[in-house]
Enzyme design. Structure first.
Site, mmCIF file in Angstrom:
data_model
loop_
_atom_site.group_PDB
_atom_site.id
_atom_site.type_symbol
_atom_site.label_atom_id
_atom_site.label_comp_id
_atom_site.label_asym_id
_atom_site.label_seq_id
_atom_site.Cartn_x
_atom_site.Cartn_y
_atom_site.Cartn_z
ATOM 1 N NE ARG A 47 -2.946 0.236 3.317
ATOM 2 C CZ ARG A 47 -2.333 0.654 4.432
ATOM 3 N NH1 ARG A 47 -1.809 1.863 4.484
ATOM 4 N NH2 ARG A 47 -2.233 -0.126 5.494
ATOM 5 C CE1 TYR A 99 -16.618 10.953 -16.296
ATOM 6 C CE2 TYR A 99 -15.428 11.240 -14.244
ATOM 7 C CZ TYR A 99 -16.180 10.455 -15.090
ATOM 8 O OH TYR A 99 -16.496 9.185 -14.724
ATOM 9 C CG ASP A 171 -9.298 15.591 -16.064
ATOM 10 O OD1 ASP A 171 -8.529 14.976 -16.827
ATOM 11 O OD2 ASP A 171 -10.359 15.112 -15.626
ATOM 12 C CE LYS A 196 -11.765 7.407 -18.881
ATOM 13 N NZ LYS A 196 -12.951 6.559 -18.916
HETATM 14 C C1 PLP Z 1 -11.850 13.808 -18.307
HETATM 15 C C2 PLP Z 1 -12.030 12.676 -17.350
HETATM 16 N N1 PLP Z 1 -11.581 12.807 -16.085
HETATM 17 C C3 PLP Z 1 -11.722 11.815 -15.180
HETATM 18 C C4 PLP Z 1 -12.355 10.636 -15.485
HETATM 19 C C5 PLP Z 1 -12.524 9.577 -14.434
HETATM 20 O O1 PLP Z 1 -11.669 8.505 -14.647
HETATM 21 P P1 PLP Z 1 -11.913 7.049 -14.010
HETATM 22 O O2 PLP Z 1 -13.059 6.424 -14.760
HETATM 23 O O3 PLP Z 1 -10.604 6.352 -14.193
HETATM 24 O O4 PLP Z 1 -12.247 7.234 -12.568
HETATM 25 C C6 PLP Z 1 -12.840 10.460 -16.787
HETATM 26 C C7 PLP Z 1 -13.559 9.216 -17.151
HETATM 27 O O5 PLP Z 1 -14.228 9.129 -18.151
HETATM 28 C C8 PLP Z 1 -12.663 11.497 -17.740
HETATM 29 O O6 PLP Z 1 -13.118 11.397 -19.012
#
Ligand code: PLP
Length: 373
Positions: A47, A99, A171, A196
């Site tokens: 961890r 998001y 992000d 992604k």
């Molecule tokens: C721009 C963006 N940020 C964050 C996330 C969240 O990622 P996770 O599904 O790995 O938690 C996503 C998921 O689609 C995303 O498109």
């Protein structure tokens, strides 16, 4: 070193004990202590740290040009760590078009824990300035945004935050460090859903925070990672590392395919609007051209004929798969409003496309026949 070289080599050294060129996956949860009680290999317990995670964190820090990175079990866990590092009563400014999981985290989880949040249009700098309060501690950006591909001028918003003594975060999931480098534009923290493009093959859930400075904020984020334990597993770290090796080449191909698809869609009679920062009709095309080296693989398209038309087009594609998520080799199509929360402002006639690495003519032909069906 140039980006392609970093993508192949950062965090990748032949295994010291076996000479294996491809790194082993270390599944051990615990690590032997020396006779003197020390930890000669630097790891104690999984961890807290693990060789695969340490390698991924070195790699991501190098790719974003940061001082250090902290890897999580999902993008959302990474976002959550930044919010958890704030204190009750602190105020966060976030984009209106973020998001939806980030919006839900702020609304449903953190407001109950005493954080306050304002959602603003980040393309309106005076609005960002007006939203500042004495207890504002974080300005969160997401660009290009999900799902409307809005573009934020990263350097200018980071400057507004810095002038107010507030940390900024971005992000960078959709752009990746291949196309956009927020830390170099003045941002303090970069967040990734490695699920992604970084993973790149739709087979891993992961996230990361990369920091410009290894300061007390990052220490808090790291403490949340190691004490809370929402860590990326050794295999997941290994998968993301494998994905990263080809990231620059994939991002160039995703971007070239998406540009051609967006241009095809823009001239189609069934299409009401195409949202893609690579189109000169995009309201912030010039900002995107300044801060991105290409425009990425994500497109949003609004169709004439409302929700029914959108559902019908998604039902009729043959090469595109109907599924959520993005950033894999395969092209995905999604009726976005129906996967988001009730009360979403995403238009009902909007389809979100994650443009994959198939031949672009097959993608265009597939959309052409589905739009005509
Ligand atoms: C721009 C963006 N940020 C964050 C996330 C969240 O990622 P996770 O599904 O790995 O938690 C996503 C998921 O689609 C995303 O498109």
């Amino acid at each position: 070193m140039r980006f392609e070289t970093l993508a192949v080599h950062a965090g990748h050294e032949p295994d010291a004990s076996t000479g294996a060129v491809t790194p082993p996956i270390h599944l051990s949860t615990t690590f032997e202590r020396g006779a003197d009680g020390s930890y000669p290999h630097g790891h104690v317990y999984v961890r807290t740290s693990n060789p695969n995670r340490a390698a991924l964190e070195r790699c991501l820090a190098a790719l974003e040009g940061g001082a250090a990175a902290v890897a999580f079990s999902s993008g959302s866990a990474a976002t959550m760590s930044v919010l958890q590092a704030l204190s009750p009563g602190d105020h966060v400014i976030a984009p209106v078009d973020a998001y939806y999981g980030t919006v839900r985290l702020l609304h449903d989880v953190f407001v109950r824990w005493g954080l306050e949040a304002s959602f603003v249009d980040m393309s309106d700098l005076p609005a960002v300035e007006r939203a500042m309060r004495p207890r504002t501690r974080l300005v969160w950006m997401e660009t290009p945004s999900n799902p409307l591909l809005r573009v934020t001028d990263i350097a200018r918003v980071a400057e507004v935050a810095r002038a107010a003594g507030v940390r900024s975060a971005c992000d960078n999931t959709w752009a990746t460090p291949v196309l956009q480098r927020p830390l170099a534009l003045g941002v303090d923290l970069v967040m990734h859903a490695t699920t992604k493009y970084l993973g790149g093959h739709s087979d891993v859930l992961g996230g990361a925070i990369v920091a410009r400075e290894d300061d007390e904020m990052l220490a808090r984020i790291r403490a949340i990672q190691t004490t809370g334990g929402a860590v990326a597993s050794p295999f997941d770290c290994w998968l993301v590392m494998r994905g990263v090796r080809t990231l620059p080449y994939r991002m160039r191909a995703h971007s070239a395919n998406a540009q051609a698809v967006a241009e095809f869609l823009r001239s189609h009679a069934a299409v009401e609007a195409v949202h893609y920062p690579g189109l000169d009709t995009h309201p912030a095309h010039d900002v995107a051209a300044r801060q991105m080296t290409a425009f990425g693989g994500m497109i949003a398209v609004q169709l004439r004929g409302g929700r029914d038309r959108a559902m019908r087009v998604a039902a009729n594609t043959r090469v595109f798969t109907r599924a959520t998520s993005l950033g894999g080799t395969e092209s995905l199509i999604e009726h976005r409003a129906s996967v988001e929360h009730p009360g979403t402002t995403t238009p009902q006639n909007l389809l979100r496309l994650s443009i994959g690495l198939e031949h672009v003519d097959d993608l265009i032909e597939d959309l052409g026949q589905a739009l005509g069906a």
